[in-house]
Scaffold this motif. Structure first.
Motif, PDB file in Angstrom:
ATOM      1  N   THR A   1       0.886  -1.140   0.000  1.00  0.00           N
ATOM      2  CA  THR A   1       0.000   0.000   0.000  1.00  0.00           C
ATOM      3  C   THR A   1       0.922   1.186   0.000  1.00  0.00           C
ATOM      4  O   THR A   1       1.920   1.208   0.685  1.00  0.00           O
TER       5      THR A   1
ATOM      6  N   THR B   1       0.935   5.479   0.012  1.00  0.00           N
ATOM      7  CA  THR B   1       0.079   6.619   0.166  1.00  0.00           C
ATOM      8  C   THR B   1       0.523   7.669  -0.821  1.00  0.00           C
ATOM      9  O   THR B   1       1.689   8.002  -0.897  1.00  0.00           O
TER      10      THR B   1
ATOM     11  N   PRO C   1       0.753  11.178  -1.655  1.00  0.00           N
ATOM     12  CA  PRO C   1       0.587  12.446  -0.956  1.00  0.00           C
ATOM     13  C   PRO C   1      -0.019  13.477  -1.880  1.00  0.00           C
ATOM     14  O   PRO C   1      -0.224  13.233  -3.059  1.00  0.00           O
TER      15      PRO C   1
ATOM     16  N   GLN D   1       3.274   5.201  -8.270  1.00  0.00           N
ATOM     17  CA  GLN D   1       3.293   6.382  -7.419  1.00  0.00           C
ATOM     18  C   GLN D   1       2.879   7.598  -8.237  1.00  0.00           C
ATOM     19  O   GLN D   1       3.315   7.779  -9.370  1.00  0.00           O
TER      20      GLN D   1
ATOM     21  N   VAL E   1       0.958  25.812  -0.642  1.00  0.00           N
ATOM     22  CA  VAL E   1       1.124  24.962   0.543  1.00  0.00           C
ATOM     23  C   VAL E   1       0.827  23.514   0.150  1.00  0.00           C
ATOM     24  O   VAL E   1      -0.069  23.244  -0.637  1.00  0.00           O
TER      25      VAL E   1
ATOM     26  N   VAL F   1      -1.394  18.098   2.114  1.00  0.00           N
ATOM     27  CA  VAL F   1      -1.252  16.678   2.428  1.00  0.00           C
ATOM     28  C   VAL F   1      -2.585  16.023   2.720  1.00  0.00           C
ATOM     29  O   VAL F   1      -2.731  14.828   2.605  1.00  0.00           O
ATOM     30  N   TYR F   2      -3.555  16.853   3.106  1.00  0.00           N
ATOM     31  CA  TYR F   2      -4.836  16.241   3.469  1.00  0.00           C
ATOM     32  C   TYR F   2      -5.544  15.669   2.264  1.00  0.00           C
ATOM     33  O   TYR F   2      -6.591  15.069   2.369  1.00  0.00           O
ATOM     34  N   GLN F   3      -4.958  15.857   1.091  1.00  0.00           N
ATOM     35  CA  GLN F   3      -5.541  15.209  -0.080  1.00  0.00           C
ATOM     36  C   GLN F   3      -4.965  13.820  -0.279  1.00  0.00           C
ATOM     37  O   GLN F   3      -5.300  13.134  -1.230  1.00  0.00           O
ATOM     38  N   ALA F   4      -4.080  13.421   0.637  1.00  0.00           N
ATOM     39  CA  ALA F   4      -3.408  12.142   0.470  1.00  0.00           C
ATOM     40  C   ALA F   4      -4.410  10.993   0.425  1.00  0.00           C
ATOM     41  O   ALA F   4      -5.435  11.012   1.073  1.00  0.00           O
ATOM     42  N   LYS F   5      -4.100  10.026  -0.379  1.00  0.00           N
ATOM     43  CA  LYS F   5      -4.966   8.854  -0.529  1.00  0.00           C
ATOM     44  C   LYS F   5      -4.103   7.605  -0.467  1.00  0.00           C
ATOM     45  O   LYS F   5      -2.971   7.610  -0.934  1.00  0.00           O
ATOM     46  N   THR F   6      -4.671   6.566   0.095  1.00  0.00           N
ATOM     47  CA  THR F   6      -3.947   5.302   0.088  1.00  0.00           C
ATOM     48  C   THR F   6      -4.227   4.566  -1.209  1.00  0.00           C
ATOM     49  O   THR F   6      -5.343   4.526  -1.670  1.00  0.00           O
TER      50      THR F   6
ATOM     51  N   TRP G   1      -3.407   0.936  -3.450  1.00  0.00           N
ATOM     52  CA  TRP G   1      -2.839  -0.410  -3.447  1.00  0.00           C
ATOM     53  C   TRP G   1      -2.060  -0.569  -4.730  1.00  0.00           C
ATOM     54  O   TRP G   1      -2.554  -0.288  -5.805  1.00  0.00           O
TER      55      TRP G   1
ATOM     56  N   PHE H   1       0.230  -8.675   9.121  1.00  0.00           N
ATOM     57  CA  PHE H   1      -0.208  -7.572   9.971  1.00  0.00           C
ATOM     58  C   PHE H   1       0.900  -6.877  10.734  1.00  0.00           C
ATOM     59  O   PHE H   1       0.687  -5.811  11.275  1.00  0.00           O
TER      60      PHE H   1
ATOM     61  N   GLY I   1       3.193  -6.061   6.903  1.00  0.00           N
ATOM     62  CA  GLY I   1       2.452  -5.577   5.747  1.00  0.00           C
ATOM     63  C   GLY I   1       2.829  -6.226   4.420  1.00  0.00           C
ATOM     64  O   GLY I   1       2.572  -5.665   3.370  1.00  0.00           O
TER      65      GLY I   1
ATOM     66  N   TYR J   1       1.537  -8.459   2.328  1.00  0.00           N
ATOM     67  CA  TYR J   1       0.305  -9.233   2.117  1.00  0.00           C
ATOM     68  C   TYR J   1       0.504 -10.346   1.087  1.00  0.00           C
ATOM     69  O   TYR J   1      -0.107 -11.412   1.190  1.00  0.00           O
TER      70      TYR J   1
ATOM     71  N   GLN K   1      -0.772  -3.283  14.735  1.00  0.00           N
ATOM     72  CA  GLN K   1      -1.474  -4.079  13.727  1.00  0.00           C
ATOM     73  C   GLN K   1      -2.699  -3.334  13.201  1.00  0.00           C
ATOM     74  O   GLN K   1      -2.989  -3.354  12.005  1.00  0.00           O
TER      75      GLN K   1
ATOM     76  N   THR L   1      -1.514  -0.501  10.928  1.00  0.00           N
ATOM     77  CA  THR L   1      -1.060  -1.045   9.642  1.00  0.00           C
ATOM     78  C   THR L   1      -2.260  -1.331   8.746  1.00  0.00           C
ATOM     79  O   THR L   1      -2.293  -0.940   7.574  1.00  0.00           O
TER      80      THR L   1
ATOM     81  N   VAL M   1      -4.125   1.977   7.701  1.00  0.00           N
ATOM     82  CA  VAL M   1      -3.436   2.727   6.648  1.00  0.00           C
ATOM     83  C   VAL M   1      -3.635   2.011   5.317  1.00  0.00           C
ATOM     84  O   VAL M   1      -3.909   2.633   4.291  1.00  0.00           O
TER      85      VAL M   1
ATOM     86  N   GLY N   1      -6.813   2.703   3.901  1.00  0.00           N
ATOM     87  CA  GLY N   1      -7.050   4.112   3.618  1.00  0.00           C
ATOM     88  C   GLY N   1      -7.961   4.777   4.623  1.00  0.00           C
ATOM     89  O   GLY N   1      -8.598   5.782   4.326  1.00  0.00           O
TER      90      GLY N   1
ATOM     91  N   ASP O   1       4.554   8.291   4.063  1.00  0.00           N
ATOM     92  CA  ASP O   1       3.835   9.087   3.074  1.00  0.00           C
ATOM     93  C   ASP O   1       2.408   9.411   3.489  1.00  0.00           C
ATOM     94  O   ASP O   1       1.773  10.277   2.904  1.00  0.00           O
ATOM     95  N   ALA O   2       1.894   8.683   4.463  1.00  0.00           N
ATOM     96  CA  ALA O   2       0.517   8.923   4.883  1.00  0.00           C
ATOM     97  C   ALA O   2       0.437  10.037   5.920  1.00  0.00           C
ATOM     98  O   ALA O   2      -0.653  10.443   6.315  1.00  0.00           O
TER      99      ALA O   2
ATOM    100  N   GLY P   1      -2.628  12.079   7.079  1.00  0.00           N
ATOM    101  CA  GLY P   1      -3.241  12.950   6.084  1.00  0.00           C
ATOM    102  C   GLY P   1      -4.299  12.240   5.265  1.00  0.00           C
ATOM    103  O   GLY P   1      -5.114  12.872   4.604  1.00  0.00           O
ATOM    104  N   VAL P   2      -4.271  10.915   5.327  1.00  0.00           N
ATOM    105  CA  VAL P   2      -5.172  10.146   4.488  1.00  0.00           C
ATOM    106  C   VAL P   2      -6.604  10.228   5.005  1.00  0.00           C
ATOM    107  O   VAL P   2      -6.844  10.037   6.191  1.00  0.00           O
TER     108      VAL P   2
ATOM    109  N   GLN Q   1      -8.606  12.586   5.616  1.00  0.00           N
ATOM    110  CA  GLN Q   1      -8.912  13.595   6.630  1.00  0.00           C
ATOM    111  C   GLN Q   1      -9.206  14.922   5.929  1.00  0.00           C
ATOM    112  O   GLN Q   1      -8.634  15.198   4.884  1.00  0.00           O
TER     113      GLN Q   1
ATOM    114  N   ILE R   1      -7.215  17.957  10.331  1.00  0.00           N
ATOM    115  CA  ILE R   1      -5.765  18.025  10.523  1.00  0.00           C
ATOM    116  C   ILE R   1      -5.401  19.224  11.388  1.00  0.00           C
ATOM    117  O   ILE R   1      -4.563  19.135  12.281  1.00  0.00           O
TER     118      ILE R   1
END
Lengths: 388, 397
Positions: A51, A53, A55, A114, A124, A127-132, A134, A350, A353, A355, B65, B68, B71, B74, B92-93, B283-284, B286, B291
């Motif tokens: 995963t 993120t 940014p 990425q 500025v 960062v709050y637009q960051a998304k996770t 996969w 877990f 990470g 997976y 755990q 992890t 994140v 998401g 990065d998160a 940051g994810v 949110q 924040i």
């Protein structure tokens, strides 16, 4: 082509519909928590799964540069300034561009997926637009190769094999013994049956906490009993450090779980014994068979369906040993002496990470259980007497 | 009717004001949890627009755990406690704190706790503790000041398993003690540029041999040492985190034995490893308002009065200059010699975790080999060389 009669009846369809309405919650839960993960484990085992993120904006440019950058990128070239900015962020050179939002250019790296957002200098970082995200990279058999060459997995495999190899037959043998005893008309049989069954219905966490104390080196019940027994014979034994000595961890797990599953297995076997037709026994007595002969020649063969069932179920269960390790040892145990396959899967997924690796390990576990079950169903089952 | 109107205005006011809810995941139980709950309540009173959803996630490993998984899904909380080697897993998160927390607050943090991850400031220290020496004053009237004295006293008490007597105690899951020895001997895991593994050089060997000699007289168990004390085992002295102070003292009280705190014995220097977690904002998933609210909470928690309250209630160390040198804390430790020992230990040689992105894996092999060393499975040299080879393969992966 004629449609079978029952398919034409309205009653059949309403009943079928009704059945599925009742089955729906179960199917939903099974589908969500059993079938979906089951299939996914196979899929994931072929991928390197990370995963990452993404940014918010990370690459800066002077206002007017953006458009010229993009046109360069579209022609497969990377502007120098952008390249160095991306390099600082650890990106490679395999980049492509796509427009994501209103006025933002998103640069994507082919290999890692990425994304980088190009913004005006001085803006500025949002960062709050960051998304996770996969990122699934196909690796073929790579995960399997990595798992199979991991010494920890070899250790987990060995520990699990020893655990299954010792605990399953031991439990079954003792359960058979207890069932035979309970099958006699002993005084207070219901009480024995209940006491015997209690460990099985007690939550594993509670059981494990109690055994943690039983296994205590200095103040545990087990060492107390052992040294008392040794004392009777005038011998003196060293205190065994059950949970901190790498040699004793597996025996400790085995003893606890033999005790835990004994009652359940004995109950099933007992039920099987009581279902055996009295006539066989009477016939044997008439022919002058001894008690042991009766047990050996009549009870045992006619009990094979139950023995077979208990054997296969407990074997599958034993391969999946996990909670006991987590709670009793609070980890994989000293020198990973309590590391089992499922615990390995758990930590890979877990804690670290990985997976893909975890999925590969669980697929291997599935293959082992599947092949062993298949062997039993085809080879061993021939010796099971179902006829009554 | 008038009342109704007032109510409507109030409801409207609250809605218009915009209530921000942030989630805070932590692993603080018992008295620590109560102190945190109190601080959060106080924060909410001071900031009526912010609601903090304080979620206890169980122990540290459960928290790790869950974070992890969160994140990966998401869906992380707004703010959470975390160790450095977790932070590197989801760097990065995280939000760059220097964009949201005032410079004044960030620059007040003690240098011992300052952490830069890949050039970014993403955490602030929160519940920090340091390794100190716990000792039995009835068995050891003058606690050791050097390695030599330490070893001599431990050997004097010796080890008698039958009677449950041990000179010292070590926990395999706690390789931070080895890292303290290593740093005191002038060694390190990696060279400064992180390119070379240096753990098996001369200083590393000195540290490993020292630990191996002590281990002969040690109780070695995975569980906390306070468990052993509570059960009535005799342990002359042992190195343990200052966060264990209430637990160790309570165990000693139950067992009816005296217990005191001294600085960790020194070798070439008096380094001691800092432990405990930091706070970071995710940051994810949110909103900017969330924040900013979380940043406000961080500023609140790092305010002198709150740090001092937190430190007094929990035994954790004050993390800012203003707090540690402030009147309130100085007056407090003037009356609490053991808290003074911990404060002095921090200022004398507190050092933190290696912020290498692979430290999570490095620490795992450290645990494996620390256990081998303690159990004398091989010579310290062979163990260190094998350990170095594994670390090498991790960092070059």
């Amino acid at each position: 082509m004629s449609i079978p009669r029952h398919l034409k009846s309205k009653k059949f369809w309403t009943e079928t519909f009704e059945a599925y309405v009742y089955l729906f919650p179960t199917l939903l839960i099974l589908g969500l928590f059993t079938f979906y993960p089951f299939i996914n484990a196979f899929v994931y085992s072929a991928y390197d799964i990370r995963t990452r993120t993404v940014p918010g904006p990370v690459v800066y440019t002077r206002d007017e540069d953006i458009d010229s950058w993009i046109s360069l990128l579209r022609r497969g070239r990377i502007p120098e300034e952008l390249a160095s900015a991306l390099e600082k962020r650890g990106a490679g050179t395999d980049l492509w561009v796509r427009l994501r939002q209103t006025d933002r250019w998103v640069i994507k790296e082919e290999q890692t997926n990425q994304e980088y957002i190009v913004v005006k200098e001085g803006e500025v970082i949002n960062v709050y637009q960051a998304k996770t995200q996969w990122a699934l990279t196909p690796v073929g058999w790579g995960n399997f190769r990595q798992v199979l060459s991991d010494p920890d997995f070899a250790k987990a495999l060995k520990n699990t094999a020893i655990y299954v190899g010792v605990s399953v037959p031991t439990t079954l043998f003792l359960a058979l013994l207890i069932a035979t005893l309970l099958n006699q008309a002993v005084f207070g049989r219901p009480i024995f049956r209940l006491v015997n069954f209690l460990p099985y219905i007690t939550p594993v966490v509670a059981i494990t906490m109690v055994w943690q104390w039983i296994y205590d080196k200095n103040f545990g019940l087990l060492n107390y009993v052992l040294s008392s027994v040794a004392g009777l014979f005038g011998a003196k034994i060293a205190l065994l450090d059950w949970l901190n000595d790498a040699r004793l961890v597996l025996p400790a797990l085995i003893i606890m779980n033999v005790w835990r599953f004994l009652g359940y297995q004995a109950l099933i076997l007992l039920a099987g014994m009581q279902g055996i037709d009295r006539e066989y026994y009477e016939a044997a007595r008439v022919d002058g068979a001894s008690g042991f002969q009766v047990w050996r020649r009549i009870t045992l063969p006619l009990l094979t369906p139950q023995i077979f069932f208990v054997f296969i179920i407990s074997m599958i269960g034993a391969f999946k040993i996990f909670e006991e390790v987590l709670i009793l040892l609070q980890g994989p145990g000293p020198q990973k002496s309590g590391l089992t396959i499922v615990y390995y899967v758990f930590t890979k997924a877990f804690d670290s990470g990985h997976y893909g690796l975890a999925s590969a390990a669980s697929v291997i576990l599935f293959a082992i259980i599947f092949l062993l079950s298949l062997f039993q169903l085809t080879v061993v089952q021939r010796r099971v007497h179902y006829e009554r | 009717m008038k009342r109704l109107g007032l109510l409507a205005v109030l409801v409207f006011g609250v809605l218009a004001f915009g209530q921000v809810t942030i989630s805070f995941w932590h692993a603080m139980s018992g008295a620590h949890g109560e102190a945190l709950t109190y601080l959060i309540q106080k924060f909410q009173e001071e900031n009526p627009g912010i609601v903090v959803d304080l979620v206890y996630q169980g122990g540290y490993s459960a928290l790790q755990q869950k974070l992890t998984a969160a994140v990966a899904a998401g869906q992380p909380p707004t703010i959470a406690q975390q160790y450095e080697n977790w932070t590197t897993q989801w760097l990065d998160a995280l939000v760059d704190l220097d964009l949201f927390v005032s410079e004044e607050v960030l620059s007040d943090i003690l240098p011992q706790f300052s952490q830069i991850f890949d050039g970014r400031v993403v955490t602030v220290p929160f519940n920090k503790s340091i390794l100190v020496l716990y000792y039995r004053p009835d068995l050891i009237p003058n606690p050791p000041k050097t390695w030599a004295e330490f070893e001599e006293m431990v050997a004097q008490i010796g080890k008698d398993e039958e009677k449950g007597i041990y000179g010292t105690a070590f926990r395999p899951p706690n390789p931070e003690i080895f890292l303290t020895f290593l740093t005191q001997a002038g060694g390190s895991i990696l060279s400064e540029d992180w390119k070379e593994v240096t753990i098996n050089n001369e200083a590393g060997l000195e540290a490993a041999e020292f630990a191996a000699r002590l281990a002969k007289y040690a109780l070695i168990q995975g569980a906390y040492i306070s468990d052993a004390i509570q059960k009535g085992l005799t342990i002359g002295m042992w190195i343990d985190t200052s966060a264990g102070y209430p637990y160790n003292m309570n165990a000693a009280k139950v067992a009816g034995v005296p217990l005191a705190v001294a600085p960790v014995p020194c070798y070439k220097n008096c380094a001691s490893m800092i432990q405990g977690t930091n706070l970071a904002i995710f940051g994810v998933n949110q909103t900017k308002a969330q924040i900013e609210a979380a940043a406000k909470l961080i500023e609140f928690l790092l305010r002198e009065d709150n740090i001092v309250y937190w430190a007094q209630k929990t035994g954790y160390l004050p993390v800012t200059r203003t707090a540690i040198f402030g009147k309130a804390w100085q007056e407090y430790i003037a009356q609490k010699p053991e808290q003074k020992v911990m404060t002095d230990q921090l200022l004398a040689g507190g050092f933190g975790q290696l912020l290498h992105p692979k430290y999570m894996d490095i620490r795992n092999v450290l645990i494996t080999y620390w256990e081998l060393l303690l159990k004398g499975q091989d010579t310290p040299k062979n163990i260190l060389d094998a350990l170095a080879a594994e670390i090498e393969s991790i960092i070059t992966e």
